[in-house]
Motif scaffolding. Structure first.
Motif, PDB file in Angstrom:
ATOM      1  N   ALA A 232       0.836  -1.213   0.000  1.00 12.69           N
ATOM      2  CA  ALA A 232       0.000   0.000   0.000  1.00 12.69           C
ATOM      3  C   ALA A 232       0.866   1.257   0.000  1.00 12.69           C
ATOM      4  N   ASP A 233       1.928   1.256   0.815  1.00 12.67           N
ATOM      5  CA  ASP A 233       2.830   2.415   0.849  1.00 12.67           C
ATOM      6  C   ASP A 233       3.522   2.610  -0.501  1.00 12.67           C
ATOM      7  N   LEU A 234       3.953   1.505  -1.116  1.00 13.52           N
ATOM      8  CA  LEU A 234       4.600   1.588  -2.424  1.00 13.52           C
ATOM      9  C   LEU A 234       3.644   2.193  -3.453  1.00 13.52           C
ATOM     10  N   PHE A 235       2.392   1.772  -3.409  1.00 13.87           N
ATOM     11  CA  PHE A 235       1.405   2.275  -4.369  1.00 13.87           C
ATOM     12  C   PHE A 235       1.224   3.788  -4.219  1.00 13.87           C
ATOM     13  N   VAL A 236       1.084   4.248  -2.984  1.00 15.09           N
ATOM     14  CA  VAL A 236       0.924   5.692  -2.743  1.00 15.09           C
ATOM     15  C   VAL A 236       2.156   6.453  -3.235  1.00 15.09           C
ATOM     16  N   ASP A 237       3.333   5.901  -2.970  1.00 17.08           N
ATOM     17  CA  ASP A 237       4.578   6.550  -3.414  1.00 17.08           C
ATOM     18  C   ASP A 237       4.625   6.650  -4.943  1.00 17.08           C
ATOM     19  N   LEU A 238       4.257   5.551  -5.624  1.00 15.11           N
ATOM     20  CA  LEU A 238       4.303   5.543  -7.092  1.00 15.11           C
ATOM     21  C   LEU A 238       3.280   6.506  -7.699  1.00 15.11           C
ATOM     22  N   LEU A 239       2.097   6.589  -7.080  1.00 11.98           N
ATOM     23  CA  LEU A 239       1.094   7.548  -7.561  1.00 11.98           C
ATOM     24  C   LEU A 239       1.677   8.956  -7.614  1.00 11.98           C
ATOM     25  N   ALA A 240       2.418   9.308  -6.557  1.00 15.95           N
ATOM     26  CA  ALA A 240       2.999  10.657  -6.480  1.00 15.95           C
ATOM     27  C   ALA A 240       4.213  10.805  -7.400  1.00 15.95           C
ATOM     28  N   GLN A 241       5.111   9.823  -7.336  1.00 16.51           N
ATOM     29  CA  GLN A 241       6.366   9.920  -8.109  1.00 16.51           C
ATOM     30  C   GLN A 241       6.130   9.882  -9.613  1.00 16.51           C
ATOM     31  N   GLU A 242       5.256   8.975 -10.041  1.00 16.10           N
ATOM     32  CA  GLU A 242       5.037   8.778 -11.481  1.00 16.10           C
ATOM     33  C   GLU A 242       3.907   9.649 -12.030  1.00 16.10           C
ATOM     34  N   ASN A 243       3.239  10.368 -11.113  1.00 16.57           N
ATOM     35  CA  ASN A 243       2.133  11.248 -11.506  1.00 16.57           C
ATOM     36  C   ASN A 243       1.043  10.497 -12.280  1.00 16.57           C
ATOM     37  N   TRP A 244       0.712   9.290 -11.778  1.00 10.91           N
ATOM     38  CA  TRP A 244      -0.372   8.511 -12.397  1.00 10.91           C
ATOM     39  C   TRP A 244      -1.700   9.182 -12.089  1.00 10.91           C
ATOM     40  N   PHE A 245      -2.466   9.457 -13.116  1.00  5.34           N
ATOM     41  CA  PHE A 245      -3.732  10.167 -12.908  1.00  5.34           C
ATOM     42  C   PHE A 245      -4.912   9.209 -12.761  1.00  5.34           C
ATOM     43  N   LYS A 246      -4.923   8.159 -13.565  1.00  8.73           N
ATOM     44  CA  LYS A 246      -6.083   7.261 -13.603  1.00  8.73           C
ATOM     45  C   LYS A 246      -5.576   5.825 -13.553  1.00  8.73           C
ATOM     46  N   VAL A 247      -5.866   5.121 -12.461  1.00  4.47           N
ATOM     47  CA  VAL A 247      -5.267   3.802 -12.250  1.00  4.47           C
ATOM     48  C   VAL A 247      -6.341   2.788 -11.846  1.00  4.47           C
ATOM     49  N   LEU A 248      -6.348   1.653 -12.532  1.00  2.00           N
ATOM     50  CA  LEU A 248      -7.199   0.528 -12.153  1.00  2.00           C
ATOM     51  C   LEU A 248      -6.335  -0.476 -11.397  1.00  2.00           C
ATOM     52  N   VAL A 249      -6.759  -0.804 -10.161  1.00  3.08           N
ATOM     53  CA  VAL A 249      -5.975  -1.686  -9.295  1.00  3.08           C
ATOM     54  C   VAL A 249      -6.759  -2.965  -9.023  1.00  3.08           C
ATOM     55  N   PHE A 250      -6.107  -4.113  -9.197  1.00  2.00           N
ATOM     56  CA  PHE A 250      -6.745  -5.395  -8.908  1.00  2.00           C
ATOM     57  C   PHE A 250      -6.176  -6.009  -7.634  1.00  2.00           C
ATOM     58  N   THR A 251      -7.076  -6.401  -6.740  1.00  2.00           N
ATOM     59  CA  THR A 251      -6.693  -7.173  -5.560  1.00  2.00           C
ATOM     60  C   THR A 251      -7.276  -8.577  -5.704  1.00  2.00           C
ATOM     61  N   SER A 252      -6.758  -9.516  -4.916  1.00  2.00           N
ATOM     62  CA  SER A 252      -7.248 -10.898  -5.015  1.00  2.00           C
ATOM     63  C   SER A 252      -8.512 -11.132  -4.195  1.00  2.00           C
ATOM     64  N   THR A 253      -8.707 -10.331  -3.126  1.00  2.00           N
ATOM     65  CA  THR A 253      -9.876 -10.536  -2.272  1.00  2.00           C
ATOM     66  C   THR A 253     -10.598  -9.221  -2.023  1.00  2.00           C
TER      67      THR A 253
END
Length: 369
Positions: A232-253
Motif C-alpha cells: 500500500a505504501d509503495l502504491f501511494v509513493d508511485l502515484l505521487a512519483q510517477e504522476n499517475w492520474f487514472k489507475v485501475l488496481v486489482f486485488t485478489s480478495t
C-alpha cells in the motif's frame, strides 16, 4: 478492410459511422463475412480487439434481413456472458450498433429485481444479453422462452467455465433450437474451452487473431518485488512519483480491496471499490465515477476484470497477482487497447513468485523488474 465495403444495411452502417469505426480489426475481418453467411464461429481473441462488433453486426444484419414481429417473452438472439458488468456493457454496445433500427436490446443480470426485467421481456425484445444464473431464474418463472432464438453468442467462454457455468450453459442451450447460429468467443484457449466448442458448435469457422494466450503488444509489463505489508505504501509513493492520474488496481480478495481503499483515503487519494459485496448500483456508480475522473483510483476484484472499457486507461496495477495465470491476461486487457500504449504494473511478494513464473511461462516473456 473498411466497414463501408461490407454492404451493411444503411441504418447499421450509419451507426458504425456514428461510433467512429472505419477500419475493421483483424477479428472483425475474419468473422463478419462468414457470420453473415450463417456459419458458426469459434474465435480466440484478446480483449480490446473489437470482438463485440464482430458478432453483433452480423447478427443485427441477419435480423434485419429476416424481419419478424417481436414476440412477448421470445427473443430472437441470445448473448450469454459471465458477469453483470459485462452484460450491461455488451447491451450498451449492441444498442449503439442498433440505434437507428427498430431492434430492441435488454440486459438481464442478477443483483437487481427480477420484476423490471420481467416487464421488458413481456413487452418483447429482439436481443437478450444475459448472465446464465439470472436467465435460468427467468426461465424458471416462465418470464422468457428460448424456442425462437436463432442466434446465440457465448462471450468470454473461458471465464464462464472458470466460474462454473458449464452445466448452466449446456442447460440453457438445450432450450434453444438446434437450427441456430452459434458464436463462441474466448480470450484464452485450453482443452475445456475446445471441448465446449465441440459440443455446441456445428462445423465452425475458427478464428485465432493472436498467439495462444499472449498479451497485447502495446502493453509494457513491470514488476516491483515488495513485501506484502509494504504494498500500500509503495502504491501511494508511485502515484505521487510517477504522476499517475487514472489507475485501475486489482486485488485478489474483497477484504484487500477494502483495506487498500482505507489506506488511500488516509493518504488523501480519491478511490472507489468494485467487488461482489457491493450492490449493483454501488458498482455502477464506482465505474461511472472512475470513467468521469471523479476518482483517481478504481480498486476491483476479478469480478470486474472482463469487459471494463475505459477510454485512455494507461495504468493497470496488480496489487496481488491473480490465482490463475490466464486471469493476468484478462486483467491487463483493460489497458493498451485499440493500439494505444499502456502499462501493467505488478506488486510481487516472495509468496507470489511461483504465480509470476506461471504468468511468464504463459506469456512467453520475462517481465522487467
Amino acid at each position: 478492410m473498411l466497414f463501408s465495403s461490407l454492404d451493411l444495411a444503411r441504418d447499421i452502417q450509419r451507426a458504425v459511422d456514428a461510433c467512429g469505426y472505419r477500419q475493421m480489426t483483424e477479428v472483425q475481418q475474419q468473422t463478419i463475412v462468414p457470420a453473415r453467411k450463417g456459419r458458426d464461429i469459434y474465435a480466440t481473441a484478446q480483449t480490446g480487439t473489437g470482438k463485440t462488433a464482430a458478432f453483433a453486426l452480423p447478427i443485427l444484419q441477419r435480423l434485419l434481413d429476416n424481419p419478424e414481429q417481436v414476440q412477448a417473452d421470445r427473443p430472437r438472439a441470445l448473448i450469454l456472458t459471465p458477469t453483470r458488468e459485462l452484460a450491461e456493457q455488451l447491451a450498451e454496445s449492441v444498442k449503439a450498433y442498433a440505434q437507428f433500427t427498430s431492434l430492441s436490446v435488454l440486459a438481464a443480470y442478477g443483483g437487481v429485481k427480477l420484476s423490471g426485467q420481467q416487464k421488458k421481456l413481456h413487452a418483447g425484445v429482439d436481443i437478450l444479453v444475459a448472465t446464465p444464473g439470472r436467465l435460468l431464474e427467468h426461465l424458471a418463472q416462465c418470464n422468457v422462452h428460448l424456442t425462437e432464438v436463432k442466434y446465440v453468442v457465448l462471450d468470454e467462454a473461458d471465464r464462464m467455465l472458470d466460474m462454473g457455468f458449464n452445466a448452466d450453459v449446456q442447460r440453457l442451450l438445450q432450450q434453444v433450437s438446434v437450427k441456430r447460429q452459434t458464436f463462441m468467443f474466448s480470450a484464452t484457449s485450453n482443452s475445456s474451452v475446445n471441448d465446449l466448442a465441440k459440443a455446441l458448435l456445428n462445423n465452425p469457422v475458427t478464428v485465432n487473431v493472436s498467439k495462444k494466450n499472449i498479451t497485447a503488444q502495446t502493453v509494457e509489463h513491470v514488476v516491483y518485488p515488495v513485501e506484502e505489508r509494504r504494498k500500500a505504501d509503495l502504491f501511494v509513493d508511485l502515484l505521487a512519483q510517477e504522476n499517475w492520474f487514472k489507475v485501475l488496481v486489482f486485488t485478489s480478495t474483497k477484504a484487500q480491496a477494502d483495506v487498500l481503499k482505507k489506506h488511500l483515503k488516509q493518504a488523501k487519494v480519491s478511490a472507489a471499490v468494485c467487488h461482489g459485496d457491493k450492490t449493483q448500483g454501488a458498482r455502477r456508480r464506482a465505474i461511472a465515477d472512475f470513467k468521469s475522473d471523479k476518482v483517481q483510483v478504481l480498486i476491483a476484484t476479478e469480478v470486474a476484470a472482463r469487459g471494463l472499457d475505459i477510454q485512455g486507461l494507461e495504468h493497470v496495477v496488480n496489487f496481488n497477482l491473480p490465482y490463475l495465470a490466464e486471469d493476468y491476461v484478462h486483467r491487463i486487457g483493460r489497458t493498451g487497447r485499440a493500439g494505444t500504449k499502456g502499462q501493467a504494473i505488478s506488486f510481487v511478494s516472495r509468496e507470489e513468485e511461483r504465480s509470476l513464473d506461471n504468468i511468464e511461462r504463459l506469456t512467453g516473456e520475462r517481465i522487467a523488474r
